[in-house]
Design a protein around this motif. Structure first.
Motif, short mmCIF file in Angstrom:
data_model
loop_
_atom_site.label_atom_id
_atom_site.label_comp_id
_atom_site.label_asym_id
_atom_site.label_seq_id
_atom_site.Cartn_x
_atom_site.Cartn_y
_atom_site.Cartn_z
N PRO A 35 0.85 -1.20 0.00
CA PRO A 35 0.00 0.00 0.00
C PRO A 35 0.88 1.25 0.00
N THR A 55 1.03 6.58 3.96
CA THR A 55 0.02 7.53 4.40
C THR A 55 0.75 8.77 4.93
N ARG A 75 -7.50 2.04 6.56
CA ARG A 75 -8.11 2.80 5.45
C ARG A 75 -7.23 2.69 4.20
N ALA A 76 -5.92 2.84 4.38
CA ALA A 76 -4.99 2.73 3.24
C ALA A 76 -5.04 1.34 2.64
N ASP A 98 -8.36 0.91 0.66
CA ASP A 98 -8.26 1.61 -0.63
C ASP A 98 -7.35 0.87 -1.59
N ARG A 149 -8.93 -2.29 -3.05
CA ARG A 149 -9.88 -1.98 -4.12
C ARG A 149 -9.19 -1.49 -5.39
N SER A 150 -8.27 -0.54 -5.25
CA SER A 150 -7.68 0.09 -6.43
C SER A 150 -6.62 -0.78 -7.10
N HIS A 182 -16.80 -3.42 4.85
CA HIS A 182 -16.38 -2.03 4.63
C HIS A 182 -17.05 -1.50 3.37
#
Length: 169
Positions: free
Chosen positions: A7, A10, A115-116, A119, A122-123, A168
């Protein structure tokens, strides 16, 4: 072997591949009775090594697992967070999981890292759905899931114990 992607950083956290180089801080994390209160037991050094080795096998198989979290400001080990492929009632699900050293609790790191990872799942990994499996008595982890906008879909038995499936959005 799938490519291991991490990931993105952040504001405060760097994600690193969790390797045996992290054995000492992982022993501190996984050996803490309070951190491990919702697991079967705190882990000794051999069990912590096995935990990391299972993660390395997941990297090979799935291209993801737990990642070591390091503070961008200090380089200090914070804990682990990551994406795991978990079987839930016969279906492979994408799970985000998190576990931090007690001294880093209540600073927002778990929410920021999770959260990271959501994301990123998904991405970069194309996950249409991301869950967290949380023991019904684990209020701190439930609070993180709530801050991330998750809600309980159902209760299952996993690892011989009840776990709520948080989805989520």
């Amino acid at each position: 072997m799938p490519e291991i992607q991490l990931p993105p950083r952040t504001e405060r956290i760097c994600f690193c591949k969790l390797t045996l180089d992290y054995l000492d801080p992982m022993c501190e994390l996984l050996g803490d009775p309070e951190v491990m209160r919702h697991y079967p037991h705190p882990m000794d050094r051999a069990e912590a090594q096995q935990w990391i080795e299972r993660g390395l096998a997941r990297y090979e198989k799935d291209g993801c697992s737990f990642y070591a979290l390091e503070s961008l400001a200090t380089g200090e080990f914070l804990g682990q967070c990551g994406i795991l492929i978990q079987e839930v009632e016969g279906v492979n699900e994408t799970e985000v999981g998190y576990l931090l050293l007690r001294k880093h609790w209540h600073k927002g790191y778990a929410t920021e890292a999770a959260r990271a990872c959501i994301d990123f799942a998904r991405s970069a990994r194309g996950a249409a759905r991301v869950i967290s499996l949380i023991n019904p008595e684990n209020i701190p982890s439930q609070n993180v899931a709530r801050r991330l906008g998750a809600s309980i879909e159902k209760r299952i038995i996993k690892w011989d114990a009840p776990h709520d499936v948080w989805v989520h959005v």
